[in-house]
Design a protein around this motif. Sequence first.
Motif, PDB file in Angstrom:
ATOM      1  N   THR A  95      10.552  39.558  78.330  1.00  0.00           N
ATOM      2  CA  THR A  95      10.249  38.851  77.308  1.00  0.00           C
ATOM      3  C   THR A  95      11.310  38.666  76.119  1.00  0.00           C
ATOM      4  O   THR A  95      11.647  37.778  75.592  1.00  0.00           O
ATOM      5  N   GLN A  96      11.797  39.906  75.951  1.00  0.00           N
ATOM      6  CA  GLN A  96      12.714  39.918  74.895  1.00  0.00           C
ATOM      7  C   GLN A  96      14.052  39.253  75.100  1.00  0.00           C
ATOM      8  O   GLN A  96      14.541  38.120  74.323  1.00  0.00           O
ATOM      9  N   ILE A  97      14.601  39.101  76.136  1.00  0.00           N
ATOM     10  CA  ILE A  97      15.751  38.312  76.729  1.00  0.00           C
ATOM     11  C   ILE A  97      15.392  37.065  76.897  1.00  0.00           C
ATOM     12  O   ILE A  97      16.177  36.123  76.602  1.00  0.00           O
ATOM     13  N   ALA A  98      14.186  36.649  77.193  1.00  0.00           N
ATOM     14  CA  ALA A  98      13.862  35.361  77.435  1.00  0.00           C
ATOM     15  C   ALA A  98      13.758  34.545  76.114  1.00  0.00           C
ATOM     16  O   ALA A  98      14.351  33.564  75.801  1.00  0.00           O
ATOM     17  N   ALA A  99      13.101  35.281  75.128  1.00  0.00           N
ATOM     18  CA  ALA A  99      12.957  34.863  73.618  1.00  0.00           C
ATOM     19  C   ALA A  99      14.277  34.678  73.100  1.00  0.00           C
ATOM     20  O   ALA A  99      14.544  33.903  72.150  1.00  0.00           O
ATOM     21  N   LEU A 100      15.439  35.474  73.366  1.00  0.00           N
ATOM     22  CA  LEU A 100      16.368  35.589  72.657  1.00  0.00           C
ATOM     23  C   LEU A 100      17.458  34.157  73.242  1.00  0.00           C
ATOM     24  O   LEU A 100      18.013  33.390  72.736  1.00  0.00           O
ATOM     25  N   ALA A 101      17.209  34.191  74.692  1.00  0.00           N
ATOM     26  CA  ALA A 101      18.064  32.684  75.153  1.00  0.00           C
ATOM     27  C   ALA A 101      17.412  31.564  74.924  1.00  0.00           C
ATOM     28  O   ALA A 101      18.181  30.696  74.547  1.00  0.00           O
ATOM     29  N   VAL A 102      16.083  31.366  74.768  1.00  0.00           N
ATOM     30  CA  VAL A 102      15.583  30.381  74.091  1.00  0.00           C
ATOM     31  C   VAL A 102      15.890  29.931  72.925  1.00  0.00           C
ATOM     32  O   VAL A 102      16.156  28.888  72.386  1.00  0.00           O
ATOM     33  N   SER A 103      15.954  31.051  71.966  1.00  0.00           N
ATOM     34  CA  SER A 103      16.509  30.918  70.452  1.00  0.00           C
ATOM     35  C   SER A 103      17.744  30.404  70.436  1.00  0.00           C
ATOM     36  O   SER A 103      18.360  29.668  69.446  1.00  0.00           O
ATOM     37  N   MET A 104      18.583  30.793  71.444  1.00  0.00           N
ATOM     38  CA  MET A 104      20.123  30.316  71.440  1.00  0.00           C
ATOM     39  C   MET A 104      20.226  29.006  71.787  1.00  0.00           C
ATOM     40  O   MET A 104      21.466  28.365  71.468  1.00  0.00           O
ATOM     41  N   VAL A 105      19.847  28.601  72.974  1.00  0.00           N
ATOM     42  CA  VAL A 105      20.076  27.368  73.653  1.00  0.00           C
ATOM     43  C   VAL A 105      19.166  26.318  72.965  1.00  0.00           C
ATOM     44  O   VAL A 105      17.710  26.370  73.136  1.00  0.00           O
ATOM     45  N   PRO A 106      19.672  25.141  72.916  1.00  0.00           N
ATOM     46  CA  PRO A 106      18.864  24.018  72.334  1.00  0.00           C
ATOM     47  C   PRO A 106      18.259  23.310  73.570  1.00  0.00           C
ATOM     48  O   PRO A 106      18.393  23.243  74.649  1.00  0.00           O
ATOM     49  N   ASN A 107      16.762  22.837  72.895  1.00  0.00           N
ATOM     50  CA  ASN A 107      16.162  22.128  74.094  1.00  0.00           C
ATOM     51  C   ASN A 107      15.480  22.917  75.215  1.00  0.00           C
ATOM     52  O   ASN A 107      15.209  22.056  76.209  1.00  0.00           O
ATOM     53  N   ILE A 108      15.354  24.122  74.999  1.00  0.00           N
ATOM     54  CA  ILE A 108      14.611  24.708  76.153  1.00  0.00           C
ATOM     55  C   ILE A 108      13.559  25.758  75.367  1.00  0.00           C
ATOM     56  O   ILE A 108      13.669  26.065  74.465  1.00  0.00           O
ATOM     57  N   ASP A 109      12.238  25.494  76.162  1.00  0.00           N
ATOM     58  CA  ASP A 109      11.132  26.197  75.501  1.00  0.00           C
ATOM     59  C   ASP A 109      10.827  27.496  76.501  1.00  0.00           C
ATOM     60  O   ASP A 109      10.254  28.412  75.867  1.00  0.00           O
ATOM     61  N   LYS A 110      10.978  27.308  77.670  1.00  0.00           N
ATOM     62  CA  LYS A 110      10.755  28.508  78.501  1.00  0.00           C
ATOM     63  C   LYS A 110      11.868  28.558  79.645  1.00  0.00           C
ATOM     64  O   LYS A 110      12.633  27.731  79.803  1.00  0.00           O
ATOM     65  N   ILE A 111      12.203  30.109  80.123  1.00  0.00           N
ATOM     66  CA  ILE A 111      13.059  30.098  80.910  1.00  0.00           C
ATOM     67  C   ILE A 111      12.461  31.079  82.035  1.00  0.00           C
ATOM     68  O   ILE A 111      11.690  31.947  81.941  1.00  0.00           O
ATOM     69  N   ARG A 112      13.019  30.917  83.244  1.00  0.00           N
ATOM     70  CA  ARG A 112      12.655  31.686  84.425  1.00  0.00           C
ATOM     71  C   ARG A 112      13.746  32.315  85.071  1.00  0.00           C
ATOM     72  O   ARG A 112      14.649  31.947  85.270  1.00  0.00           O
ATOM     73  N   PHE A 113      13.766  33.849  85.019  1.00  0.00           N
ATOM     74  CA  PHE A 113      14.909  34.422  85.510  1.00  0.00           C
ATOM     75  C   PHE A 113      14.924  34.738  87.052  1.00  0.00           C
ATOM     76  O   PHE A 113      13.837  35.088  87.612  1.00  0.00           O
TER      77      PHE A 113
END
Length: 428
Positions: A95-113
Motif C-alpha cells: 500500500t505504501q509504494i502504491a500510494a507513492l506511485a499514484v501520487s507521483m504519476v498524473p491520471n492514475i488512481d489505482k495500481i496493480r503490481f
Amino acid sequence: MLYKRSSQLFAEAEKVIPGGVNSPVRAFKAVGGTPIFVKSAKGAYLYDEDGNRLIDYINSWGPMILGHAYEPVVQAVIEKAKLGTSFGMPTELETQIAALAVSMVPNIDKIRFVNSGTEACMSAVRLARGFTKRDKIIKFAGCYHGHSDSFLIQAGSGAITFGSPNSPGVTAGTAKDTLLAKYNDLENVATLIEANKNEIAAIIVEPVAGNMGCIPPSKGFLEGLRQLCTDNGILLIFDEVMTGFRLARGGVQELFNITADIVCFGKVIGGGLPVGAFAAREEIMNYLAPLGPVYQAGTLSGNPLAMAAGLAMLQALDTDRAIFQRLEEKTAYLAAGIDKVLKANSVTFTINSIGSMISVHFDAAPVVDFQTAANGDNETFKKFFHGLLQEGIYIAPSAYETWFITDALTYEDLDFTIRAIDKVSKTF
C-alpha cells in the motif's frame, strides 16, 4: 582486455541454458563474440569475472537510474529479507509504494503490481479488452512490450492487413487480433482504425521508443494518438516500462502533458528487482478481479523484497526532484561530445536522445521509426561496440537498444567515454 573467465563460463552455460543465456540479447548474436559475465557492480561501473572494470551504459536495461548497489535500496532489501522473503499475503509495504506511485504519476488512481514489464503489458491489454468489450489492439513496428503472444507480431502484406506471427508458438488466431502500425505515422494509425471500426480495444505504444534505439515521438504524434483514441472509444496504453520514473517524476504523461488511459511500469519502479505494474483511473482498474470480471493474479506479485527495493527507489526520486535535470544535462553533454568526435572523424551517424536515454545510429538520415532504424550500418556498429568494450565501456550489444544514463556517472566518466569514441571511430 582479456575475457578468459567469461569465455569459460559461457561455454559451461551453453551446456545447460539455451544459447547460454536467459534473455536472447545477452548472447551477443547481433555483434559477435562472447558475452561478458558480470561478477559485481557499484555506482556507474560493472566488474566482470576477469577483473575488468566497465563503465555501464545499459544499467540493467534501465532500472539503475541512481547507480548499481544504491545503498538505500540495498539496505531496504536486506532488512526486509530478514523478516521473510515472500508470504503470498498482503503487506503494508504494498500500500505504501502504491500510494507513492499514484501520487507521483498524473491520471492514475489505482495500481496493480506484477513481476515483470511483460506481465504488466499483457495484463493491461487484457484489461483494455475486458473494459471495452473489443478484441483487437494496435501496436507499432519496433516497439517491444515483452514476449506475450499478442506482441510478437510482424507486418502483414499491406497497410490494413492483419499481422502475422514472427515467432513459432504464436498462433494465427492470436495474430489476427493484433494490427501493426508505423511509429510516428498518425495517418497509418487512422487508416487502421477506419478499417476496423468499433473493433479496436486499445493502442499500445512506447511513448518514447527504446527498442529500436532511442526514438522520441515526433511533434503531435502522441497528441494525435490521444485524439484518435478519444474519438473512437479506444483506450490508449502507454508502455512506460523504460520511461516511467526515468524521463520525469511522473513519466511521459508529465513530460509531454498527455493523458494515457492505462500506464505500464517496470525497471525503475522495482529498484533493480523483478517488478512490473499497470495503473489507470478507478473506473478502469475496478474491472480487475476481485472487484471486476477481468482476472489477473500472481503468487509473487507485491513480494516484500521487490516492494522494499521499489519504495526506496521511488522515495529517493520523489525527494530529489533535481535528478531529472541532472540526468538530462549529462545526456546532453555526452551527446554533444559524441557528435563532435564522430564529425571530426568523418563518420556517418545520427544521435537520438531525450532525458536520460540516448542512442547512436550509423546512418545520416533521421531515425524516426523501425524502418529508418534498420537502415543503420550494422557492420560499423559491431566495430563500435567491440572497440568501446576494449576501452572499458559497455553499451547495449545491439544497434536496436537505447543507452541509459545513470546519476552515478561523473563528468570524468563522460569525458573518458567521449575520448574512447574518438579513438574507436578513427578505426572505421
